[in-house]
Motif scaffolding. Structure first.
Motif, PDB file in Angstrom:
ATOM      1  N   ILE A 172      -4.907   6.117  -2.538  1.00  0.00           N
ATOM      2  CA  ILE A 172      -5.965   5.314  -3.184  1.00  0.00           C
ATOM      3  C   ILE A 172      -6.059   3.940  -2.517  1.00  0.00           C
ATOM      4  CG2 ILE A 172      -6.655   4.146  -5.322  1.00  0.00           C
ATOM      5  CD1 ILE A 172      -5.280   6.453  -6.825  1.00  0.00           C
ATOM      6  N   LEU A 173      -4.903   3.345  -2.234  1.00  0.00           N
ATOM      7  CA  LEU A 173      -4.879   2.002  -1.638  1.00  0.00           C
ATOM      8  C   LEU A 173      -5.423   1.982  -0.213  1.00  0.00           C
ATOM      9  CD1 LEU A 173      -1.422   0.745  -2.966  1.00  0.00           C
ATOM     10  CD2 LEU A 173      -3.667  -0.076  -3.652  1.00  0.00           C
ATOM     11  N   THR A 174      -5.394   3.138   0.474  1.00  0.00           N
ATOM     12  CA  THR A 174      -5.956   3.181   1.829  1.00  0.00           C
ATOM     13  C   THR A 174      -7.472   3.305   1.815  1.00  0.00           C
ATOM     14  OG1 THR A 174      -5.727   5.605   1.994  1.00  0.00           O
ATOM     15  CG2 THR A 174      -3.885   4.263   2.817  1.00  0.00           C
ATOM     16  N   ARG A 175      -8.045   3.626   0.661  1.00  0.00           N
ATOM     17  CA  ARG A 175      -9.506   3.767   0.592  1.00  0.00           C
ATOM     18  C   ARG A 175     -10.176   2.408   0.748  1.00  0.00           C
ATOM     19  NH1 ARG A 175     -10.529   8.153   2.171  1.00  0.00           N
ATOM     20  NH2 ARG A 175     -12.581   8.173   1.167  1.00  0.00           N
ATOM     21  N   ASP A 176      -9.994   1.530  -0.216  1.00  0.00           N
ATOM     22  CA  ASP A 176     -10.413   0.135  -0.128  1.00  0.00           C
ATOM     23  C   ASP A 176      -9.870  -0.592  -1.349  1.00  0.00           C
ATOM     24  OD1 ASP A 176     -12.439   0.092  -2.345  1.00  0.00           O
ATOM     25  OD2 ASP A 176     -13.476   1.503  -1.024  1.00  0.00           O
ATOM     26  N   VAL A 177      -9.871  -1.899  -1.296  1.00  0.00           N
ATOM     27  CA  VAL A 177      -9.276  -2.694  -2.374  1.00  0.00           C
ATOM     28  C   VAL A 177     -10.028  -2.504  -3.684  1.00  0.00           C
ATOM     29  CG1 VAL A 177      -8.760  -5.042  -3.149  1.00  0.00           C
ATOM     30  CG2 VAL A 177      -8.333  -4.405  -0.780  1.00  0.00           C
ATOM     31  N   LYS A 178     -11.357  -2.402  -3.614  1.00  0.00           N
ATOM     32  CA  LYS A 178     -12.166  -2.259  -4.823  1.00  0.00           C
ATOM     33  C   LYS A 178     -11.801  -0.998  -5.605  1.00  0.00           C
ATOM     34  CE  LYS A 178     -14.925  -5.394  -6.364  1.00  0.00           C
ATOM     35  NZ  LYS A 178     -14.498  -6.018  -7.620  1.00  0.00           N
ATOM     36  N   SER A 179     -11.604   0.111  -4.880  1.00  0.00           N
ATOM     37  CA  SER A 179     -11.259   1.383  -5.540  1.00  0.00           C
ATOM     38  C   SER A 179      -9.939   1.269  -6.287  1.00  0.00           C
ATOM     39  CB  SER A 179     -11.172   2.504  -4.504  1.00  0.00           C
ATOM     40  OG  SER A 179     -12.410   2.710  -3.883  1.00  0.00           O
ATOM     41  N   SER A 180      -8.950   0.650  -5.633  1.00  0.00           N
ATOM     42  CA  SER A 180      -7.628   0.543  -6.263  1.00  0.00           C
ATOM     43  C   SER A 180      -7.656  -0.414  -7.452  1.00  0.00           C
ATOM     44  CB  SER A 180      -6.587   0.096  -5.234  1.00  0.00           C
ATOM     45  OG  SER A 180      -6.927  -1.154  -4.674  1.00  0.00           O
ATOM     46  N   THR A 181      -8.399  -1.528  -7.332  1.00  0.00           N
ATOM     47  CA  THR A 181      -8.458  -2.466  -8.453  1.00  0.00           C
ATOM     48  C   THR A 181      -9.215  -1.860  -9.631  1.00  0.00           C
ATOM     49  OG1 THR A 181     -10.405  -3.528  -7.460  1.00  0.00           O
ATOM     50  CG2 THR A 181      -8.266  -4.547  -7.043  1.00  0.00           C
ATOM     51  N   ARG A 182     -10.212  -1.032  -9.337  1.00  0.00           N
ATOM     52  CA  ARG A 182     -10.971  -0.379 -10.410  1.00  0.00           C
ATOM     53  C   ARG A 182     -10.071   0.577 -11.192  1.00  0.00           C
ATOM     54  NH1 ARG A 182     -14.646   1.842  -7.387  1.00  0.00           N
ATOM     55  NH2 ARG A 182     -15.810  -0.100  -7.159  1.00  0.00           N
TER      56      ARG A 182
END
Length: 465
Positions: A172-182
């Motif tokens: 998840i963290l390799t996707r982008d920061v927004k995805s992980s924070t969501r």
């Protein structure tokens, strides 16, 4: 240039900001506070208030949390000033590098690597145990061979769930920061909702007589309890690791750090008040005091909900610690003290993908194969060393004319930073001798790596000849 000059060289803030230009600033104030709560509030909120009340502080555990918050707030204010003045990735490692020099920065960073990775590995094994227990309620049993760390004598070879949860979070963290924070925001809201449900429902079963005596162990018990629950707040420092990806860091970072402490303190106190009001403190010395209390008032199904809260709590803690670990490794690689590949940024996602993968492999191996119970206390020493340096560091930070800070500043300077450093040192000396011995070995290894590799590849030393 002699070796002493090299190891004590201070890198300018401007160079660190330039090195972080590929990181995308997408994290706002709300996300930052959610990250902080996600890192600080774990399964401990359902355990510490009960066990510490039973053995150390009694119902006065609420005062212990308040005292611990005061001490932690001193450290938090120091971090807030550093984050406002130096809005770059790497947390205390980078701060130490700018203020004290490269070797001190490396020592702080090496201690934080221990804190972040070991804490995630330990929690991943705990998350696996909680999930297995939860699934057992529905008749789902994980094969023994893949249910625990490598221990052939007891029939376990690998903790597959611990490995999979670390790899999933890292993906998840390799996707982008927004995805992980969501995802983190959603899980934190679930966790807070479950805590509030316990507090609201439990309040109807509170018996004020259970709070009498309020201080069965006296004020000494309250102070001892504070030293124990202090570690419940460890994790707020991970917020500083994201400074390179935060929008308007001078304003956002201080609010995120201090806001996290305020909200977490309120939640800890509410749980403590209700828990010791439902059941007399003498009965709470059990592994799952909140679930035990709910069983005492015949609310077993709510106990299942608490298990979900514990799973959500540990999950968000792992998300934020893996995030922070990867940013720390990225920062050290960025400066040449670890292989430069670890600092490469994925051009599409704007995340340090290779550092995330490296962290995931190390943590998954630790959590899936090894028993870490005896090493868990090392998390505390790495954190407190960083806290001590950050507290002391406010004094030379204020004296730096090349670093302008028109954001947050620690009040009552220099008194509060000095008190903060003394408090951290006192807590360091409360740690057991075997923890110090193991930590000494860890830091000796780190020093060998720095002298054997880091000093020769240091970007700062290369840039300055």
């Amino acid at each position: 240039m002699n070796i002493l000059s090299k190891v004590n060289r201070k890198t300018s803030l401007a160079k660190f900001i330039d090195r972080d230009h590929n990181l995308k600033r997408t994290i706002g104030t709300k996300d930052l506070i959610m990250m902080g709560i996600g890192a600080v509030i774990g399964t401990g909120i359902f355990i510490l208030p009960g066990t510490v009340a039973a053995t150390t502080a009694g119902p006065g555990i609420t005062l212990s949390f308040i005292l611990a918050t005061v001490v932690c707030s001193l450290c938090a204010m120091c971090y807030a000033e550093f984050s406002s003045a130096l809005p770059v990735a790497g947390s205390a490692y980078t701060f130490g590098n700018v203020i004290f020099g490269e070797l001190t920065g490396w020592i702080i960073g090496w201690g934080l690597i221990l804190e972040y990775m070991l804490s995630v590995a330990t929690v991943s094994a705990g998350w696996s145990a909680y999930l297995q227990s939860f699934l057992a309620n529905f008749g789902i049993v994980i094969p023994k061979a893949i249910s625990g760390n490598y221990d052939p004598s007891h029939g376990t070879y690998v903790n597959l769930i611990a490995i999979l949860v670390v790899l999933f979070i890292s993906w998840i963290l390799t996707r982008d920061v927004k995805s992980s924070t969501r995802l983190n925001d959603i899980m934190v809201l679930v966790k807070i909702a479950i805590i509030i449900i316990f507090v609201v429902v439990g309040a109807f079963f509170v018996k004020p007589t259970n709070w009498n005596p309020f201080l069965p162990f006296g004020m000494s018990g309250v102070f001892k309890g504070a030293s124990l629950v202090f570690f419940a707040y460890l994790g707020f420092d991970v917020i500083a690791a994201s400074a390179g990806e935060v929008k308007n860091p001078k304003k956002t970072m201080p609010i995120g750090i201090i806001g996290t402490l305020v909200i977490c303190t309120i939640l800890y106190i509410l749980v403590s008040v209700v828990l010791t009001g439902i059941v007399t403190y003498t009965k709470l010395d059990v592994s799952d005091p909140v679930t035990f209390a709910l069983q005492m008032i015949h609310l077993d199904k709510l106990g299942m909900l608490i298990s979900l809260g514990a799973l959500a709590g540990m999950f968000t803690m792992m998300v934020n610690m893996i995030f922070s670990s990867s940013r720390l490794i990225y920062s050290i690689g960025r400066d040449g003290l670890l292989p430069k590949r670890l600092s490469e940024i994925d051009e599409k996602r704007k995340v340090p993908r290779k550092s995330i993968i490296f962290v995931a492999i190390v943590i998954a191996a630790m959590g899936g194969l090894f028993s870490l119970d005896k090493l868990a206390s090392l998390v505390n020493i790495g954190t407190l060393i960083a806290f001590t340096f950050m507290s002391i560091g406010i004094i030379p930070l204020r004296k730096r004319k090349d670093i302008k800070n028109d954001g947050f500043k620690v009040p009552l300077y220099p008194v509060l930073p000095i008190i903060s450093a003394i408090a951290c040192i006192c807590l360091l000396f409360k740690l057991p001798v075997d923890t110090w011995i193991t930590a000494a070995i860890w830091f000796a290894i780190g020093l060998c790596i720095y002298l054997g590799y880091g000093i020769r590849h240091s970007r700062s030393n290369k840039e300055n000849g």
